[in-house]
Design a protein around this motif. Structure first.
Motif, PDB file in Angstrom:
ATOM      1  N   ALA A  24       0.843  -1.210   0.000  1.00  0.00           N
ATOM      2  CA  ALA A  24       0.000   0.000   0.000  1.00  0.00           C
ATOM      3  C   ALA A  24       0.871   1.251   0.000  1.00  0.00           C
ATOM      4  CB  ALA A  24      -0.942  -0.010   1.203  1.00  0.00           C
ATOM      5  N   ALA A  25       1.973   1.208   0.729  1.00  0.00           N
ATOM      6  CA  ALA A  25       2.896   2.352   0.756  1.00  0.00           C
ATOM      7  C   ALA A  25       3.452   2.610  -0.647  1.00  0.00           C
ATOM      8  CB  ALA A  25       4.023   2.109   1.750  1.00  0.00           C
ATOM      9  N   GLN A  26       3.767   1.558  -1.375  1.00  0.00           N
ATOM     10  CA  GLN A  26       4.237   1.747  -2.748  1.00  0.00           C
ATOM     11  C   GLN A  26       3.168   2.419  -3.609  1.00  0.00           C
ATOM     12  OE1 GLN A  26       5.578  -2.295  -3.779  1.00  0.00           O
ATOM     13  NE2 GLN A  26       7.610  -1.414  -4.166  1.00  0.00           N
ATOM     14  N   GLU A  27       1.914   2.024  -3.416  1.00  0.00           N
ATOM     15  CA  GLU A  27       0.809   2.623  -4.171  1.00  0.00           C
ATOM     16  C   GLU A  27       0.638   4.106  -3.840  1.00  0.00           C
ATOM     17  OE1 GLU A  27      -2.811   0.584  -3.259  1.00  0.00           O
ATOM     18  OE2 GLU A  27      -1.969  -1.378  -3.759  1.00  0.00           O
ATOM     19  N   LEU A  28       0.898   4.461  -2.590  1.00  0.00           N
ATOM     20  CA  LEU A  28       0.643   5.813  -2.103  1.00  0.00           C
ATOM     21  C   LEU A  28       1.898   6.679  -2.040  1.00  0.00           C
ATOM     22  CD1 LEU A  28      -1.758   4.745   0.787  1.00  0.00           C
ATOM     23  CD2 LEU A  28      -2.416   5.816  -1.379  1.00  0.00           C
ATOM     24  N   THR A  29       2.979   6.194  -2.599  1.00  0.00           N
ATOM     25  CA  THR A  29       4.251   6.908  -2.546  1.00  0.00           C
ATOM     26  C   THR A  29       4.092   8.325  -3.087  1.00  0.00           C
ATOM     27  OG1 THR A  29       5.471   4.850  -2.812  1.00  0.00           O
ATOM     28  CG2 THR A  29       6.658   6.872  -3.283  1.00  0.00           C
ATOM     29  N   PRO A  30       4.510   9.321  -2.308  1.00  0.00           N
ATOM     30  CA  PRO A  30       4.379  10.709  -2.776  1.00  0.00           C
ATOM     31  C   PRO A  30       5.412  11.041  -3.856  1.00  0.00           C
ATOM     32  CG  PRO A  30       5.527  10.675  -0.688  1.00  0.00           C
ATOM     33  CD  PRO A  30       5.101   9.250  -0.968  1.00  0.00           C
ATOM     34  N   GLU A  31       5.165  12.120  -4.538  1.00  0.00           N
ATOM     35  CA  GLU A  31       6.111  12.597  -5.539  1.00  0.00           C
ATOM     36  C   GLU A  31       7.456  12.832  -4.855  1.00  0.00           C
ATOM     37  OE1 GLU A  31       6.637  16.452  -8.422  1.00  0.00           O
ATOM     38  OE2 GLU A  31       4.613  15.789  -7.914  1.00  0.00           O
TER      39      GLU A  31
END
Length: 187
Positions: A26-33
């Motif tokens: 999930a963190a990979q999906e939500l990784t910020p710019e």
């Protein structure tokens, strides 16, 4: 902000259906710019043994240390077993703390997250990890914290983080982690 912040992530559970592995996905999906997250599987890292170390790092250990050294910072997802950090997680950190001078964990910024079916969301496990990172001279991000409690209600059967509030909080956590890591890296 400049260059992309490279984050190495690993979970302290070997279980294929682990909530903590799912939390990292999930963190990979939500990784910020401005941030990239690579997940490392610590499943092949053998039990720490100084006799083995004296003969040279096993390939899985060498790969783990190299991945840590190449990263700007770490993101660790830990479950909590018996009120503490799982043995597999502590073992990986023990290997990465060797040798004491020049270890890849030295002066490395770290974010710690965790998911658990229990009510405390891995709080004790995270606390124990923070203690271990004091010895390695790693820089644990103090706030915000993310303790995903009742994880079985927040992930679907395929391991997708479906809870909107948790997704939003995780996205904010990752932005804070990107900024934390940037404090310690030259950009």
């Amino acid at each position: 902000m400049g260059d992309e912040v490279r984050v190495l992530a690993f979970a302290g559970s070997l279980r294929a259906g682990s909530y903590n592995r799912a939390l990292l996905r999930a963190a990979q999906e939500l990784t910020p710019e401005g941030m990239r997250i690579e997940i490392f599987d610590i499943g092949e890292v053998p039990l720490y043994n100084s006799d083995v170390e004296a003969a040279g790092d096993p390939p899985a250990v060498a790969a783990f240390k190299q991945a840590i050294a190449a990263a700007d910072g770490l993101l660790i997802a830990t479950p909590e077993y018996n009120h503490g950090v799982p043995g597999v997680m502590k073992n990986a950190i023990d290997w990465a703390s060797r040798p004491p001078q020049g270890a890849p964990l030295g002066r490395k910024p770290v974010g710690i997250i965790g998911a658990s079916p229990g009510q405390t969301g891995s709080a004790r496990g995270q606390s124990q990890l923070r203690q271990a990172f004091e010895f390695t001279n790693s820089y644990c991000m103090p706030q915000p914290e993310i303790l995903v409690f009742r994880a079985h209600e927040k992930f679907d059967a395929d391991g997708n983080l479906t809870d909107a509030a948790t997704r939003e909080y995780l996205a904010g956590y990752l932005a804070a982690l990107r900024d934390w890591i940037s404090v310690f890296t030259s950009r």
